[in-house]
Write a protein that holds these residues in place. Sequence first.
Motif, short mmCIF file in Angstrom:
data_model
loop_
_atom_site.label_atom_id
_atom_site.label_comp_id
_atom_site.label_asym_id
_atom_site.label_seq_id
_atom_site.Cartn_x
_atom_site.Cartn_y
_atom_site.Cartn_z
N CYS A 75 -6.41 -1.51 4.30
CA CYS A 75 -5.13 -1.34 4.98
C CYS A 75 -5.37 -0.91 6.43
O CYS A 75 -6.19 -0.03 6.69
N ARG A 86 8.93 2.69 -0.84
CA ARG A 86 9.03 2.93 0.59
C ARG A 86 10.10 4.01 0.78
O ARG A 86 11.26 3.82 0.41
N THR A 95 3.43 -3.85 4.91
CA THR A 95 3.99 -2.65 4.28
C THR A 95 4.19 -1.50 5.28
O THR A 95 3.67 -0.40 5.06
N PRO A 124 -0.62 3.59 1.89
CA PRO A 124 -1.41 2.64 1.11
C PRO A 124 -1.97 3.23 -0.18
O PRO A 124 -2.19 2.51 -1.14
N ARG A 138 6.35 -6.78 -6.46
CA ARG A 138 6.14 -8.20 -6.15
C ARG A 138 5.04 -8.74 -7.04
O ARG A 138 4.08 -8.06 -7.35
N VAL A 183 4.71 2.59 4.36
CA VAL A 183 4.28 2.86 2.99
C VAL A 183 2.87 3.42 3.03
O VAL A 183 1.99 2.86 3.70
N GLY A 199 -0.38 -0.72 8.60
CA GLY A 199 0.69 -1.15 7.72
C GLY A 199 0.51 -2.54 7.13
O GLY A 199 1.41 -3.06 6.49
N LEU A 259 0.28 2.64 -3.29
CA LEU A 259 0.47 1.29 -3.82
C LEU A 259 -0.28 1.10 -5.12
O LEU A 259 -1.39 1.60 -5.30
N LEU A 283 -0.23 -8.25 2.88
CA LEU A 283 1.04 -7.60 2.56
C LEU A 283 1.47 -6.78 3.77
O LEU A 283 0.68 -5.98 4.29
N PHE A 320 10.45 -7.42 -0.64
CA PHE A 320 9.56 -6.51 0.08
C PHE A 320 8.39 -6.18 -0.82
O PHE A 320 8.58 -5.94 -2.01
N PRO A 321 7.20 -6.16 -0.34
CA PRO A 321 6.79 -6.43 1.02
C PRO A 321 6.64 -7.94 1.27
O PRO A 321 6.33 -8.69 0.35
#
Length: 147
Positions: A124, A85, A62, A67, A107, A65, A127, A70, A60, A44-45
């Motif tokens: 973003c 998350r 997400t 943004p 990731r 989440v 999501g 991140l 991505l 994930f993601p």
Amino acid sequence: MFESLLHLDGGWFDPFRRLERELDELFGPWPPPVDIHSAAWGSFPALNLGSTPDRVEVYLFTPGVDPKSLSINLQQNVLTVAGERPASAEQNATCDHRERFAGRFYRAVTLPEDVDPDQVEAQCRDGIVRISIGRREAAKPRQIEVK
């Protein structure tokens, strides 16, 4: 995984069938499932990566989440994404089965070597985080005129 190896009946093969079942329980079915619901833990993601002669595009996925929480970094040609998350817990409810990932994640993906860290944009929407990275001018092919 090994079901095709032994299809003979008889008491002699019962220990092998038991071993086959135990191996399948330990390693999972073969070939491994490939749909989105069976993604490996820690993947994930989910992401998509594509490129054009001018840019590299990373998407991505997400959901759930924020943004702004991140952490997205590009060092040389390695893009890293980290965040968390949150778990969605109902008041006074017991969870008997959970398939939705919750918790910290990280990731890293290797991009082509000609990406330019000075040409990075991230947006973003709904999501989905879109990261667009330009390629270095010096690495792009150029037309050479013959005189």
